[in-house]
Design an enzyme around this catalytic site. Structure first.
Site, PDB file in Angstrom:
ATOM      1  N   GLY A 268       0.752  -1.249   0.000  1.00 24.16           N
ATOM      2  CA  GLY A 268       0.000   0.000   0.000  1.00 24.16           C
ATOM      3  C   GLY A 268       0.778   1.293   0.000  1.00 24.16           C
ATOM      4  N   PRO A 311       4.461  -5.221  -0.874  1.00 23.95           N
ATOM      5  CA  PRO A 311       4.405  -4.055  -1.750  1.00 23.95           C
ATOM      6  C   PRO A 311       4.292  -4.440  -3.219  1.00 23.95           C
ATOM      7  CG  PRO A 311       6.664  -4.490  -1.096  1.00 23.95           C
ATOM      8  CD  PRO A 311       5.816  -5.497  -0.371  1.00 23.95           C
ATOM      9  N   GLY A 312       3.525  -3.684  -3.950  1.00 21.62           N
ATOM     10  CA  GLY A 312       3.437  -3.863  -5.397  1.00 21.62           C
ATOM     11  C   GLY A 312       3.890  -2.580  -6.068  1.00 21.62           C
ATOM     12  N   ARG A 313       3.020  -1.576  -5.987  1.00 19.24           N
ATOM     13  CA  ARG A 313       3.244  -0.302  -6.674  1.00 19.24           C
ATOM     14  C   ARG A 313       4.604   0.321  -6.355  1.00 19.24           C
ATOM     15  NH1 ARG A 313      -1.218   2.801  -7.933  1.00 19.24           N
ATOM     16  NH2 ARG A 313      -2.328   1.734  -6.262  1.00 19.24           N
ATOM     17  N   TYR A 354      -9.577   6.032 -12.461  1.00 20.94           N
ATOM     18  CA  TYR A 354      -9.399   6.747 -11.176  1.00 20.94           C
ATOM     19  C   TYR A 354      -9.047   8.216 -11.361  1.00 20.94           C
ATOM     20  CZ  TYR A 354      -7.937   1.856 -10.119  1.00 20.94           C
ATOM     21  OH  TYR A 354      -7.824   0.490 -10.029  1.00 20.94           O
ATOM     22  N   CYS A 381     -12.120   4.383 -28.899  1.00 20.41           N
ATOM     23  CA  CYS A 381     -13.430   4.968 -29.175  1.00 20.41           C
ATOM     24  C   CYS A 381     -14.161   5.247 -27.875  1.00 20.41           C
ATOM     25  CB  CYS A 381     -14.240   4.003 -30.034  1.00 20.41           C
ATOM     26  SG  CYS A 381     -13.415   3.660 -31.569  1.00 20.41           S
ATOM     27  N   GLU A 382     -13.676   6.222 -27.146  1.00 19.85           N
ATOM     28  CA  GLU A 382     -14.229   6.530 -25.829  1.00 19.85           C
ATOM     29  C   GLU A 382     -13.780   7.948 -25.495  1.00 19.85           C
ATOM     30  OE1 GLU A 382     -16.287   4.389 -22.818  1.00 19.85           O
ATOM     31  OE2 GLU A 382     -14.995   3.188 -24.108  1.00 19.85           O
ATOM     32  N   TYR A 410       0.233  -1.643 -12.388  1.00 23.92           N
ATOM     33  CA  TYR A 410      -1.205  -1.689 -12.704  1.00 23.92           C
ATOM     34  C   TYR A 410      -1.542  -1.098 -14.070  1.00 23.92           C
ATOM     35  CZ  TYR A 410      -1.352  -2.755  -7.723  1.00 23.92           C
ATOM     36  OH  TYR A 410      -1.134  -3.315  -6.498  1.00 23.92           O
TER      37      TYR A 410
END
Ligand code: LLP
Length: 452
Positions: A268, A311-313, A354, A381-382, A410
């Site tokens: 986190g 931990p990842g991020r 986000y 297309c958005e 991510y």
């Protein structure tokens, strides 16, 4: 979905690339106006491998793995770090994690399969997921994973039955939601009361389920697990959650005479997505967790457990960047200026999902100041398809190579084939050498699963 209205009063920051501080990969440098990472010219790399392209500074990745390990082990010997592979996983990063002696957190059968494919030591694997399928549980027990983090009593019974059939006993952790509201985006908070994850502490539910863990054959309650959220800047939330979980461990000991070995504090730690962000360091994070652990153990008279963190991020986000080619420019006076690139929400959904912020630079003008405010739009297309909204950048022109910093976590793992877009390749750069570790998908890959 459309973009939030542009803030027309926003002024460019006039920073050059090297003034972006904590957003930069460790080996970033500017030579002859070109951005180099790992001693490799990002403009040449874009031409050699095509864009969009994910690029990782391998020295930075490895440095962060070592920093994490020593930050914890120098303060608290009985500890280890499990890389949360959901942030970014391919065989190459998995091999690095293995080589640096870290554990690996996998969330499901697919991530476990990648770990097995590179002979990652299974005793160092922790398995997650709020609804692991019976097949995924079977694969995990069969593989001999170190530990499965149990999210429900249904799952506990399933693991027990599988372990019995295989004639083994499986180590498990109980995942609890400690009721701590972390200071982060509501979609990525996980430790608060209203959460699909784990056993709630509300109405003493988690404690009331301990007897089930202790009475279930073929499983051994090795520890307790929590994860309060992601991209967290306010470290005090971790300290508060550690106190709650140690109190629970001490109560288990008092009432059942059973001592758990491990406390897994989750991941986190936040990172700098923009030059204005001021995240805590890996050392600050380790200091907060280990100090809180020692204090809580003294307070509740509990022996100091092994600490695991996940931990990842904060391991992979900053070492990773995405390179794009600018294909079109569109200025709408009084509204905004669009810079259109050859990727977008298929390689980075985080901005659409986000409203995440990123720092862009033009890799072939990296020494120049960022004198304009633009929205970097994707090719999908958005209307809400953008990878950076209202960010400063050098004067953009068609054909420029745009580098988006901080995209190592991510982005690849949440990528898609929307609009039939093949996923970008992944290149590791180190000591002036580029190594393609995942090739770009082809149109044939898009149809590989279709049956004629
Ligand atoms: N452990 C568990 C059980 C987790 O659920 C997570 C992330 C981690 C560890 C790693 O957390 P980190 O150190 O990376 O913050 N897709 C979102 C992030 C979702 C995080 C989910 N869990 C994003 O792009 O921001």
């Amino acid at each position: 979905m459309s973009l939030p209205a542009s803030d027309l009063s926003k002024q460019p920051d006039n920073r050059t690339t090297m003034e972006l501080g904590a957003c930069l990969p460790m080996t970033a440098e500017v030579k002859d106006d070109h951005l180099f990472i790992g001693g490799v010219d990002m403009v040449e790399l874009a031409h050699d491998y095509g864009t969009a392209l994910y690029v990782y500074d391998q020295a930075d990745l490895e440095n962060r793995m070592e920093t994490y390990r020593s930050a914890f082990q120098s303060r608290y010997e009985n500890s280890n770090v499990a890389y949360a592979s959901k942030a970014f996983l391919n065989k190459a990063v998995c091999r690095l994690v293995a080589r640096h002696g870290l554990c690996l957190d996998v969330s499901g059968g697919g991530e476990l399969a990648i770990a097995r494919a590179v002979d990652f030591p299974m005793e160092r694997v922790v398995v997650h997921g709020n609804n692991k399928t019976p097949q995924e549980l079977q694969e995990a027990v069969e593989a001999g994973v170190g530990c499965i983090v149990v999210d429900s009593r249904t799952e506990l019974a399933r693991i027990s039955a599988i372990a019995q059939k295989l004639g083994t006993t499986q180590d498990v952790y109980m995942r609890v939601t400690p009721g701590v509201e972390a200071d982060t985006h509501e979609y990525i908070r996980t430790g608060c009361e209203d959460s699909k994850f784990g056993f709630t502490m509300r109405d003493d539910f988690a404690f009331s389920c301990i007897k089930d863990f202790l009475n279930t054959p073929h499983v051994r309650l090795a520890g307790l697990h929590m994860h309060i959220g992601s991209q967290i800047f306010a470290l005090h939330s971790f300290g508060e959650a550690v106190d709650v979980i140690v109190e629970l461990a001490a109560r288990i000991k008092r009432e059942y005479g059973y001592e758990i070995d491990d406390i897994d504090v989750g991941g986190g730690l936040g990172i700098a997505y923009t030059a204005e962000d001021k995240p805590a360091s890996i050392d600050d994070f380790a200091e907060t967790i280990t100090t809180a652990m020692k204090a809580a153990c003294a307070k509740y008279d509990f022996k100091q457990p092994r600490i695991l963190c996940e931990p990842g991020r904060s391991l992979v986000a900053v070492p990773g960047v995405t390179l794009y080619t600018v294909g079109n420019l569109k200025t709408l006076p009084g509204i905004r200026k669009y810079v259109a690139v050859d990727g977008g929400m298929s390689d980075n959904i985080r901005t659409a999902l986000y409203h995440a912020d990123y720092e862009p630079v033009i890799a072939n003008k990296a020494g120049q100041p960022r004198t304009e405010i633009v929205t970097v739009a994707g090719k999908h297309c958005e209307s809400g398809d953008a990878v950076a909204i209202d960010r400063p950048i050098q004067h953009p022109e068609i054909g420029d190579v745009l580098c988006m910093f901080g995209t190592g976590a991510y982005c690849h793992s949440m990528s898609s084939n929307y609009n039939g877009q093949p996923r970008p390749g992944i290149v590791f750069v180190k000591d002036g050498k580029a190594t393609l570790v995942t090739r770009r998908e082809t149109y044939a890959d898009l149809m590989a699963c279709d049956i004629d």
